[in-house]
Design an enzyme around this catalytic site. Structure first.
Site, mmCIF file in Angstrom:
data_model
loop_
_atom_site.group_PDB
_atom_site.id
_atom_site.type_symbol
_atom_site.label_atom_id
_atom_site.label_comp_id
_atom_site.label_asym_id
_atom_site.label_seq_id
_atom_site.Cartn_x
_atom_site.Cartn_y
_atom_site.Cartn_z
ATOM 1 N N TYR A 127 0.842 -1.197 0.000
ATOM 2 C CA TYR A 127 0.000 0.000 0.000
ATOM 3 C C TYR A 127 0.877 1.247 0.000
ATOM 4 O O TYR A 127 1.664 1.478 0.933
ATOM 5 C CB TYR A 127 -0.915 0.000 1.218
ATOM 6 C CG TYR A 127 -2.131 0.876 1.048
ATOM 7 C CD1 TYR A 127 -3.309 0.354 0.524
ATOM 8 C CD2 TYR A 127 -2.113 2.223 1.403
ATOM 9 C CE1 TYR A 127 -4.429 1.143 0.354
ATOM 10 C CE2 TYR A 127 -3.233 3.022 1.232
ATOM 11 C CZ TYR A 127 -4.392 2.467 0.719
ATOM 12 O OH TYR A 127 -5.506 3.249 0.553
ATOM 13 N N TYR A 152 -5.268 5.495 -7.641
ATOM 14 C CA TYR A 152 -5.566 5.252 -6.218
ATOM 15 C C TYR A 152 -6.995 4.756 -6.113
ATOM 16 O O TYR A 152 -7.933 5.547 -6.155
ATOM 17 C CB TYR A 152 -5.360 6.555 -5.459
ATOM 18 C CG TYR A 152 -5.853 6.592 -4.032
ATOM 19 C CD1 TYR A 152 -5.210 5.865 -3.034
ATOM 20 C CD2 TYR A 152 -6.940 7.372 -3.673
ATOM 21 C CE1 TYR A 152 -5.647 5.928 -1.723
ATOM 22 C CE2 TYR A 152 -7.385 7.444 -2.354
ATOM 23 C CZ TYR A 152 -6.732 6.722 -1.390
ATOM 24 O OH TYR A 152 -7.168 6.792 -0.089
#
Lengths: 135, 389, 314
Positions: B292, B342
């Site tokens: 992440y 994203y």
């Protein structure tokens, strides 16, 4: 009065609060020969989607010029002002001018300035000044 | 207890953009429908739905529109991007326990054209909900963007190990290198130099513009079912070899300030061993990872938490090229959230699936086993995925 | 770009071909530079710089540049000016539905200052019409004008580059005109039964830290149960507001009104043993260091909202 040799990068200009009144907006518009209705007629401004009359860009520019030259003193020459407009100046607000020296070369200065009102930054930009040797 | 294995069999995604021009519900429907079609199943086979609490699309709305019949399992996970693997944990458990047969996991967001998380306007409201009670200790001071919150952890990491902004820059450069050869990436054909990174403007000191992931519109969806059933379907099954969620006592919703040491993300430290044990594997047996990357510095403690290098050595690990193209642990071969888009971590999981199917834009020679992680600085999760023959 | 925008683009392309690069003029000033007009400008701007009106010959503030050749109150140009209207393209954009108009940027170069008696004329060129963009005000394009200003002796005395946004205002479901402008304030905390004491304490000028009445463990932010001993009995102790910086950041972008930029935020380990997030002022962002001793003042930042704001302890 500021002498070039006394000024250095990072120096901050004193803040200047400017009350934004309908009188200020209209006086600036007329002095700059800008008769667009949104700068003096509230009803017309409403029709175009803004809540009140607002300051024209020439007045903003004039106020920026005043702010820079007041700080720099009588020997200043303003060579260039480059600015961007953001939040409008509406009556009842106060715009606080602030600035910082970002470059100095010989007697030429670069100032980053900002005018902030209750809605955010009204104006941000850069002023380019020359300080002449006083006679 | 010998539980039946569960695998990802379907993958669907919309394009990623700065303005999708359509509703989040439409994005969710498009991605979910594409995932179902990709899986070889039909809408009526889907009887489970799982997503993030932050997703604005109710499970029943998406399920009905993709042709679902009876919905027998639905669940959501809290904590923003920390919830990226919770839906997988839920779906795996539901399938293993027979609550449902095939589930869709989805996330759709108009995060660029709609509510921008980084704008400072996130949840700008005044109600007695748990978010506002929590954020009341930060918002009134202007401390209200994810970049600023994570910057606090980054500062401590720098203080503890001497890491520098250039170390973060090398991570951005590596991700943008992968993005540059991924046609689905926002930064396709736009690599980044370390110099450009260093010259980019400060967002929240020490984070610069190119340390921050993008703001994106788009949706990603998966179909998961039992591995047994997966073997009858057209795609190479991607087994969810292990999946774990974790919070520790000092965990907070993206304000991770109260751990004794905030240089690390203790949630990852806590779940790491168990994650590998359940998948019966070890860090050096993984071929790649999708970590992440909301902000570049978040990669460093993750490399350490999962045992790819010792604490404090991640910056050197990056500097030596190990996470880059040709390295021993390529990270975020899609370009990551920094380079591709994203979508709250789901696009990283999609990249793992593509790598294992052999369809990645940056296909690795060996891509049999990978680690994926959910958000850092929040209660979070991680998974190990494994290619099945 | 999505398809909707590219369709609209087609209507704008002909305007680019027709108007970009066309230099029109001259536009003459109605009047010579005069002490009266300079006085009116300086009075309106509050500009008392001695150079402008202090000498025998008045000198015009350079920022007056663009006003010299503007149209008069009736919209007419001074006699001798060209009949061509440099702003015709703006009217064409009005017709296409982009009737909203706002100046967004301004770049003026001042080569020579003007003196009383000078007579200005100008030429104007539309230099760019941007691709359509979705902006906060609505969909529209940016039109850039370059104006050149000359003295009677044909000396170039200044240039102005002005960019306007021509846009179709965003539709609202009510269609009602906006009410009065709302001053942007800090988001107010939500006060519930678990935290009300904390916010009230700040209003009373005190930073109150929760402490367990059974095991004496302090905690912050407030929560109803002690995580060490599960007691729901608690009291508060008044903090000395002293501590050390544990971590810090400064928020540069985006600028979030009404906060100053950069907005410096610190995590402080208070002497009472809890950590707190707050603003710090009176120090430059690049001078902050982990471990610095700090002390908070309680400041009423807005009516009914007081917050601890730290400063470096000397």
């Amino acid at each position: 009065m500021n002498l070039p040799q006394q000024v250095k990068v990072g120096d901050e200009l004193p803040e200047l609060p400017i009350p934004i009144t309908a009188r200020q907006i209209v006086a600036g518009a007329i002095a700059s020969q800008d008769f667009e209705d949104v700068h003096h007629d509230k009803a017309a401004a409403n029709q175009k989607g803004t809540p009140d009359i607002f300051m024209n860009i020439l007045t903003t520019n004039g106020l920026v010029g005043r702010y820079l030259s007041d700080w720099a003193g009588p020997t200043v020459r303003i060579r260039r002002i480059s600015l961007k407009l953001g939040a409008p100046n509406y009556p009842g607000d106060t715009m606080v001018m602030s600035g910082q020296v970002t470059a100095v070369q010989d007697n030429e200065l670069e100032i980053a300035f900002k005018g902030k009102n209750g809605l955010g930054n009204h104006v941000t930009g850069t002023g380019y000044l020359t300080l002449e040797e006083s006679a | 207890m010998n539980l039946p294995a569960v695998a990802i069999v379907g993958l669907g995604a919309t394009e990623f953009s700065k303005n999708s021009g359509r509703s989040e519900m439409q994005l969710a429907c498009e991605a979910a429908h594409a995932a179902v079609q990709d899986s070889g199943l039909t809408g009526s086979d889907i009887d489970g739905m799982a997503t993030f609490s932050m997703d604005n699309n109710w499970e029943i709305e998406i399920h009905r529109q993709i042709g679902g019949q009876e919905l027998r399992f639905f669940a959501r996970t809290e904590f923003g991007g920390g919830g990226a693997l919770g839906p997988f944990a839920h779906a795996v458990s539901a399938i293993q326990t027979g609550q449902c047969q095939a589930a869709i996991i989805y996330r759709a967001m108009n995060e660029r054209s709609g509510l921008r998380f980084g704008s400072g306007e996130i949840m700008n409201m005044n109600t007695l909900n748990p978010d506002m009670i929590h954020f009341s200790h930060y918002f009134p001071t202007g401390f209200m963007t994810p970049a600023a919150w994570i910057a606090m952890c980054t500062r401590r990491y720098m203080h503890k190990y001497g890491a520098t902004s250039e170390d973060f820059g090398r991570i951005a450069v590596s991700m943008r290198d992968f993005a540059a050869s991924n046609p689905a990436a926002f930064f396709y054909q736009q690599p980044l130099t370390l110099e450009q990174h260093q010259q980019s403007k400060l967002i929240a000191d020490p984070l610069r513009l190119f340390d921050c992931c993008q703001e994106s519109d788009g949706a990603v969806a998966f179909v998961v079912t039992s591995l047994e059933r997966a073997r009858d379907l057209p795609n190479t099954p991607v087994e969810i070899a292990s999946v774990r969620q974790c919070a520790v006592p000092a965990s907070r919703q993206i304000t991770p300030f109260y751990h004794a040491d905030i240089a690390h993300f203790p949630e990852f430290d806590a779940l790491s061993c168990d994650l590998f044990r359940r998948a019966d594997t070890a860090p050096n047996e993984l071929d790649f990872a999708c970590l992440y990357d909301h902000f570049t510095p978040a990669i460093l403690p993750q490399l350490e938490a999962f045992g790819f290098c010792a604490p404090g050595e991640a910056a050197d690990f990056v500097k030596d090229g190990h996470i880059s193209r040709g390295g021993k642990l390529p990270v975020n071969t899609n370009g990551g959230q920094l380079g591709e888009a994203y979508i709250h971590g789901l696009n990283g999981i999609a990249e793992v699936v593509r790598q294992m199917r052999g369809t990645s834009a940056n296909q690795l020679e060996r891509s049999d086993q990978a680690l994926v992680t959910a958000g850092a600085g929040v209660p979070t999760g991680a998974a190990i995925l494994r290619k099945q023959a | 770009m999505n398809t909707a925008l590219s369709d609209l683009e087609q209507a704008i392309e002909p305007l680019r071909k027709r108007y970009i690069g066309q230099r029109v003029g001259p536009y003459l000033a109605w009047n010579k530079v005069s002490r009266t007009q300079i006085w009116q400008w300086c009075a309106a701007m509050g500009d008392t710089h001695p150079e402008y009106l202090g000498g025998e010959t008045a000198i015009a503030p350079p920022t007056m540049l663009q006003s010299w050749t503007f149209r008069d109150v009736h919209g007419d140009y001074a006699p001798g000016s060209t009949d061509q209207n440099t702003y015709e393209v703006l009217g064409k954009l009005d017709e296409l539905g982009y009737f909203g108009s706002v100046a967004v940027s301004y770049d003026q170069q001042y080569l020579e200052y003007l003196h009383e008696g000078d007579h200005v004329h100008s030429f104007s060129t539309i230099s760019d019409i941007s691709a359509l963009k979705n902006t906060a005000l609505g969909t529209g394009c940016f039109v850039t004008e370059l104006a050149e200003y000359f003295r009677q002796d044909k000396t170039l005395i200044g240039t102005a580059t002005i960019t306007y946004l021509k846009y179709q205002p965003n539709q609202t479901s009510t269609g009602a005109p906006p009410s009065s402008p709302r001053k942007i304030e800090r988001i107010r905390p939500v006060e519930n039964t678990d935290s009300q004491h904390y916010w009230q304490g700040l209003r009373d000028g005190k930073l109150l830290i929760q402490q367990c009445s059974d095991c004496d463990v302090s905690r912050h932010p407030p929560q109803p149960m002690c995580e060490a001993c599960q007691s729901i009995n608690w009291h508060t102790v008044e903090s000395t507001r002293r501590g050390k910086i544990y971590s810090f950041t400064s928020i540069h972008h985006p600028e979030i009104p009404p906060f100053d930029s950069p907005n410096c935020i610190v995590l402080v380990d208070l002497d009472e043993g809890v950590r707190i997030a707050a603003q710090i002022t009176g120090v430059k962002y690049d001078e902050l260091k982990i471990g610095m001793p700090v002390r908070a003042n309680i400041v009423e930042v807005q009516k009914g909202l007081s917050l601890p704001i730290f400063e470096v302890e000397q």
